[in-house]
Design an enzyme around this catalytic site. Structure first.
Site, PDB file in Angstrom:
ATOM      1  N   HIS A 112     128.837  59.026  58.858  1.00 13.29           N
ATOM      2  CA  HIS A 112     128.769  59.044  57.469  1.00 13.29           C
ATOM      3  C   HIS A 112     127.660  59.607  56.719  1.00 13.29           C
ATOM      4  O   HIS A 112     126.632  59.917  57.623  1.00 13.29           O
ATOM      5  CB  HIS A 112     129.118  57.359  56.858  1.00 13.29           C
ATOM      6  CG  HIS A 112     127.885  56.567  57.254  1.00 13.29           C
ATOM      7  ND1 HIS A 112     127.315  56.307  58.436  1.00 13.29           N
ATOM      8  CD2 HIS A 112     126.891  55.941  56.515  1.00 13.29           C
ATOM      9  CE1 HIS A 112     126.485  55.222  58.536  1.00 13.29           C
ATOM     10  NE2 HIS A 112     126.227  55.066  57.165  1.00 13.29           N
ATOM     11  N   HIS A 161     125.170  58.567  54.903  1.00 14.23           N
ATOM     12  CA  HIS A 161     123.740  58.028  54.582  1.00 14.23           C
ATOM     13  C   HIS A 161     122.750  58.546  55.338  1.00 14.23           C
ATOM     14  O   HIS A 161     123.055  59.015  56.507  1.00 14.23           O
ATOM     15  CB  HIS A 161     123.929  56.477  54.910  1.00 14.23           C
ATOM     16  CG  HIS A 161     124.634  55.610  53.793  1.00 14.23           C
ATOM     17  ND1 HIS A 161     125.337  54.563  53.964  1.00 14.23           N
ATOM     18  CD2 HIS A 161     124.847  55.784  52.454  1.00 14.23           C
ATOM     19  CE1 HIS A 161     126.020  54.069  52.933  1.00 14.23           C
ATOM     20  NE2 HIS A 161     125.466  54.946  52.039  1.00 14.23           N
ATOM     21  N   ASP A 193     120.273  57.851  56.986  1.00 15.80           N
ATOM     22  CA  ASP A 193     119.580  57.451  58.319  1.00 15.80           C
ATOM     23  C   ASP A 193     120.439  57.980  59.435  1.00 15.80           C
ATOM     24  O   ASP A 193     120.396  57.761  60.601  1.00 15.80           O
ATOM     25  CB  ASP A 193     119.223  55.912  58.262  1.00 15.80           C
ATOM     26  CG  ASP A 193     120.553  55.138  58.026  1.00 15.80           C
ATOM     27  OD1 ASP A 193     121.493  55.527  57.165  1.00 15.80           O
ATOM     28  OD2 ASP A 193     120.822  54.001  58.433  1.00 15.80           O
ATOM     29  N   HIS A 194     121.826  58.671  58.981  1.00 13.51           N
ATOM     30  CA  HIS A 194     122.732  58.932  60.130  1.00 13.51           C
ATOM     31  C   HIS A 194     122.725  60.673  60.062  1.00 13.51           C
ATOM     32  O   HIS A 194     123.345  60.984  60.951  1.00 13.51           O
ATOM     33  CB  HIS A 194     124.275  58.280  60.002  1.00 13.51           C
ATOM     34  CG  HIS A 194     123.896  56.768  60.109  1.00 13.51           C
ATOM     35  ND1 HIS A 194     124.571  56.184  61.327  1.00 13.51           N
ATOM     36  CD2 HIS A 194     123.467  55.947  59.227  1.00 13.51           C
ATOM     37  CE1 HIS A 194     124.131  54.971  61.187  1.00 13.51           C
ATOM     38  NE2 HIS A 194     123.566  54.738  60.047  1.00 13.51           N
ATOM     39  N   HIS A 224     132.472  50.853  55.409  1.00 12.43           N
ATOM     40  CA  HIS A 224     131.218  50.470  54.878  1.00 12.43           C
ATOM     41  C   HIS A 224     131.179  50.825  53.545  1.00 12.43           C
ATOM     42  O   HIS A 224     132.337  50.773  53.071  1.00 12.43           O
ATOM     43  CB  HIS A 224     130.539  51.798  55.854  1.00 12.43           C
ATOM     44  CG  HIS A 224     128.891  51.922  55.836  1.00 12.43           C
ATOM     45  ND1 HIS A 224     128.200  50.396  55.794  1.00 12.43           N
ATOM     46  CD2 HIS A 224     128.126  52.865  55.612  1.00 12.43           C
ATOM     47  CE1 HIS A 224     127.040  50.785  55.648  1.00 12.43           C
ATOM     48  NE2 HIS A 224     126.713  51.965  55.572  1.00 12.43           N
ATOM     49  N   ASP A 268     128.184  52.222  61.080  1.00 14.86           N
ATOM     50  CA  ASP A 268     127.952  51.245  60.009  1.00 14.86           C
ATOM     51  C   ASP A 268     129.098  50.707  59.446  1.00 14.86           C
ATOM     52  O   ASP A 268     130.062  51.370  58.895  1.00 14.86           O
ATOM     53  CB  ASP A 268     126.921  51.704  58.798  1.00 14.86           C
ATOM     54  CG  ASP A 268     125.583  52.034  59.134  1.00 14.86           C
ATOM     55  OD1 ASP A 268     125.413  52.000  60.150  1.00 14.86           O
ATOM     56  OD2 ASP A 268     125.049  52.176  58.156  1.00 14.86           O
TER      57      ASP A 268
HETATM   58 ZN   LIG Z   1     125.049  53.518  56.104  1.00 12.06          ZN
END
Ligand SMILES: [Zn+2]
Length: 304
Positions: free
Chosen positions: A62, A64, A66-67, A142, A213
């Site tokens: 996804h 976000h 941090d990914h 998520h 997530d």
């Molecule tokens: Zn996330």
């Protein structure tokens, strides 16, 4: 060839001195797959001594940060390293616009083709296949559109029993392919040699499921049923179940329930909130439900 998983980073949100956000390097049947690409992933790949050039397929769960914030830097480095091979990037719809906007504004010329496979289905679909491996999406729940990924080795060829084969001069090297596929051999006098005599069982085909997530979600159970290794996020302990639900995450107890219900071989937890300093509390909670639960060890390859 064996399958190895190297976890490059497993903490949530902010990178710290000792840990990195989500990224994993999976070597399966001589293919190299990168799964998620948090900030600093290329440094972690260097530390893991992974060969950058081997990565031809990147799977992003996804969008976000941090990914995926490590992705533009990694792609820019590919160019600096002289890459010419096309790169396949799988991820949510919008990933192309995100990356191409960065490349345009920063005047990054890639020098090789990036082939985008944008995902938007809410049903599991096969997104990659070759003669030895296949990859499916695992739709998750998520805050934004998110998929996990299932990597599965296809059934392998049977092993030749050379001791038996040597007894029959009629069997030639060109017949080996059919024997490996499980076919019987018919001698010139019409006698049928059963394949079971001429070959032995193939090596086991393994599977790995990466569940990024997500809230606790039982619809993933049939997709990840009996995988050898399951990585499942567990951002919180179960006393913060309400916070987990509100932020679109899972607790360690819930991850263990998923592992037990899906009859997986082994559970690896990850994506821990920075509020926890001693991570053993996660395995303590998970093992109550699923004893074969483990903490990830960054940069240490795990055989699947
Ligand atoms: Zn996330």
């Amino acid at each position: 060839m064996s399958t190895y998983l190297t976890i490059l980073g497993f903490n949530s949100a902010i990178p710290t001195v000792n840990s990195s956000p989500t990224a994993q390097f999976l070597e399966m049947e001589e293919r190299a797959f990168l799964i998620d690409c948090g900030e600093g992933t290329q440094v972690q790949l260097r530390k893991a001594k992974a060969r950058f050039s081997k990565i031809n397929h990147i799977f992003i769960s996804h969008l976000h940060g941090d990914h995926c914030f490590g992705l533009p830097g990694l792609i820019a480095s590919f160019r600096l390293l002289g890459r010419e091979t096309p790169l396949h990037v799988y991820g949510p719809k919008g990933i192309k616009e995100m990356l191409e906007t960065i490349f345009k504004i920063t005047e990054t010329h890639k020098g090789f083709e990036v082939i985008y496979h944008e995902l938007e289905s809410k049903k599991s679909e096969k997104i990659y296949e070759d003669n030895r491996v296949e990859v499916y999406t695992i739709p998750l729940d998520h805050r934004i559109y998110c998929n996990g990924y299932l990597f599965r080795e296809k059934p392998k060829e049977r092993h030749l029993n050379m001791q038996e084969i040597a007894k029959y001069p009629e069997i030639e090297t060109c017949d080996y392919h059919n024997l490996k596929l499980g076919k019987d051999f018919i001698l010139s006098d019409g006698y049928v040699l059963k394949n079971k005599i001429l070959t032995t069982e193939p090596s086991k085909s393994v599977s790995y499921a990466f569940c990024s997530d997500t809230r606790y979600l039982e619809t993933i159970l049939p997709i990840i049923d009996r995988v050898d290794v399951l990585y499942h996020e567990s951002t919180f302990l179960h006393d913060l179940k309400e916070m987990a639900d509100n932020t679109g995450h899972t607790t360690a107890l819930e991850a263990a329930r998923i592992a037990r219900k899906a009859n997986v071989g082994k559970l690896i937890l990850g994506h821990f909130s920075n509020r926890y300093h001693d991570l053993s509390v996660f395995t303590d909670e998970a093992r109550e439900v699923f004893p074969n639960s483990f903490l990830p060890k960054a940069l240490e390859p795990i055989k699947i």
